[in-house]
Enzyme design. Structure first.
Site, PDB file in Angstrom:
ATOM      1  CG  MET A   4      -0.313   0.184   2.548  1.00  0.00           C
ATOM      2  SD  MET A   4      -1.528   0.093   3.884  1.00  0.00           S
ATOM      3  CE  MET A   4      -2.633   1.445   3.480  1.00  0.00           C
ATOM      4  CG  LEU A  20      -6.302   4.493   1.824  1.00  0.00           C
ATOM      5  CD1 LEU A  20      -5.155   4.374   2.824  1.00  0.00           C
ATOM      6  CD2 LEU A  20      -7.591   4.767   2.591  1.00  0.00           C
ATOM      7  CG  LEU A  26      -8.511  -0.063   1.496  1.00  0.00           C
ATOM      8  CD1 LEU A  26      -7.953  -1.361   2.069  1.00  0.00           C
ATOM      9  CD2 LEU A  26      -7.453   1.031   1.543  1.00  0.00           C
ATOM     10  NE  ARG A  43      -9.089   9.560   7.857  1.00  0.00           N
ATOM     11  CZ  ARG A  43      -9.149   9.066   9.086  1.00  0.00           C
ATOM     12  NH1 ARG A  43     -10.228   9.284   9.821  1.00  0.00           N
ATOM     13  NH2 ARG A  43      -8.151   8.361   9.578  1.00  0.00           N
ATOM     14  NE  ARG A  92      -4.692  -0.027  -6.010  1.00  0.00           N
ATOM     15  CZ  ARG A  92      -5.243   1.037  -6.582  1.00  0.00           C
ATOM     16  NH1 ARG A  92      -4.526   2.136  -6.759  1.00  0.00           N
ATOM     17  NH2 ARG A  92      -6.495   1.002  -6.996  1.00  0.00           N
ATOM     18  CE1 TYR A  93      -5.031   2.471  -2.404  1.00  0.00           C
ATOM     19  CE2 TYR A  93      -3.918   1.553  -0.493  1.00  0.00           C
ATOM     20  CZ  TYR A  93      -4.915   1.476  -1.453  1.00  0.00           C
ATOM     21  OH  TYR A  93      -5.775   0.418  -1.466  1.00  0.00           O
ATOM     22  CG  HIS A 188      -5.142  -2.507   8.480  1.00  0.00           C
ATOM     23  ND1 HIS A 188      -6.476  -2.278   8.203  1.00  0.00           N
ATOM     24  CD2 HIS A 188      -4.518  -1.302   8.348  1.00  0.00           C
ATOM     25  CE1 HIS A 188      -6.642  -1.002   7.909  1.00  0.00           C
ATOM     26  NE2 HIS A 188      -5.469  -0.384   7.985  1.00  0.00           N
ATOM     27  CG  ASP A 265       8.561  -0.212  12.509  1.00  0.00           C
ATOM     28  OD1 ASP A 265       7.602  -0.761  13.081  1.00  0.00           O
ATOM     29  OD2 ASP A 265       9.715  -0.212  12.963  1.00  0.00           O
ATOM     30  CD  GLU A 268      -1.330   1.421   9.133  1.00  0.00           C
ATOM     31  OE1 GLU A 268      -2.230   1.715   8.324  1.00  0.00           O
ATOM     32  OE2 GLU A 268      -0.116   1.631   8.880  1.00  0.00           O
ATOM     33  CD  GLU A 272      -4.132   1.888  14.660  1.00  0.00           C
ATOM     34  OE1 GLU A 272      -5.290   1.514  14.920  1.00  0.00           O
ATOM     35  OE2 GLU A 272      -3.624   1.794  13.516  1.00  0.00           O
TER      36      GLU A 272
END
Length: 329
Positions: A4, A20, A26, A43, A92-93, A188, A265, A268, A272
């Site tokens: 991603m 995303l 997704l 966001r 992907r993003y 996830h 890493d 997330e 998080e």
């Protein structure tokens, strides 16, 4: 190497989020083309603060390139028939996006390639999305003969690399109480709408956890929990934060959190887990450590090389029988 990705700098955060939320594989949204930019814009300030807090961007590109270079070098030895090998990154993003990688591979004259997902467990929303994007942009790569590695969540080398990091985290607790430490495997989450249509991700993550616990000889009690829910709809649970609060209510005092579906890493793990969940757990009286991500683990890099070598050996045998060959043109 498909993944991603993540913004390498804070300034790239908005584009990452927009890409995303535009991905219907997704996060399916009504009126996606119109809603996605609005959600991303709303966001962005909060997520920019989070990336600033972990050093100014995601390290996922750096670690993916490190892993890819190490894998390619080992692969030259393990499968010299197809050497020299070179690893390319297609996110992907975030940059490098699939379109950028396509241009580079075409310029380099690549004729044979393996689409190697860096999601250990398959989901239509992650690996599936990356493969769909690869297919859509097939002509941009030129005349390439493709094969695919779409999952490897129970590969022995991967299981060994994760297990060694879990053991290192457990060793931080006193030996007298180590066996009472709870291992929380955190992956996830997925929207339940995706899970309920038969996506295999939850089962494949569970299989990974089962293999790791077998390797650890079931030394500790454990749970599989889920993180990173986005939006108000139902997602797979229970959530990692709720699980920690529940353990606190049960009087549990020692926890190791294991990122089981991430190979390096990124936000997330670094934000998080490290800055949110660990802080919350300690506020509830729990001593908690996170197992290190795989990052530059030599055991993991060797596992990637073994997975690729095994695939190439099988692919050559099948290709000789004219089976499972797909060309991008």
């Amino acid at each position: 190497m498909l993944n991603m990705g993540g913004p390498s700098t804070v300034a790239e955060t908005h584009d990452f989020l927009k890409n995303l939320f535009l991905d219907g594989d997704l996060i399916p949204l009504p009126f996606q083309r119109f809603l996605a930019p609005l959600i991303a814009r709303r966001r962005t300030p909060q997520i920019e603060e989070q990336y600033a807090a972990i050093g100014g961007g995601s390290p996922i590109l750096r670690y993916t390139q490190l892993q890819g270079e190490g894998m390619a070098k080992l692969l030259d030895e393990l499968h010299p028939e197809s050497a020299p090998h070179k690893a390319y990154t297609a996110f992907r993003y975030a940059r490098p996006l699939t379109s950028e990688t396509a241009r580079q591979m075409k310029e380099d004259g690549v004729k044979k390639a393996v689409a190697f997902t860096q999601y250990p467990q398959y989901s239509c929303s992650t690996t599936g999305s990356s493969l769909n994007e690869l297919y859509r942009r097939g002509n941009e790569f030129g005349d390439i003969e493709w094969s695919v590695i779409d999952r490897w969540g129970t590969h022995p080398g991967f299981i060994e690399a994760v297990s060694q990091n879990v053991e290192a985290a457990l060793a931080k607790f006193p030996e007298s109480s180590r066996k009472d430490t709870i291992i929380l495997f955190s992956a996830h989450s997925l929207p339940m709408s995706v899970v309920n249509r038969g996506d295999p991700y939850v089962l494949e993550v569970s299989a990974t956890v089962s293999r790791v616990m077998e390797r650890l000889r079931h030394s500790n009690p454990y749970r599989l929990v889920w993180q990173s829910q986005v939006g108000p709809s139902a997602w797979m649970g229970m959530q990692t934060g709720d699980a920690l609060k529940g353990l606190a209510r049960l009087g549990k005092k020692q926890v190791v959190i294991v990122p089981i579906a991430f190979t390096s890493d990124h936000i997330e793990t670094l934000y998080e887990i490290d800055l949110e969940y660990v802080k919350e757990a300690r506020e509830h009286g729990i001593e908690v450590y996170r197992a290190e991500s795989l990052n530059g683990s030599p055991v993991f890099i060797r596992a990637l090389a073994d997975i690729a070598a095994e695939h190439l050996q099988c692919y050559v045998r099948e290709a000789e029988g004219m089976v499972r060959v797909w060309r991008s043109t």
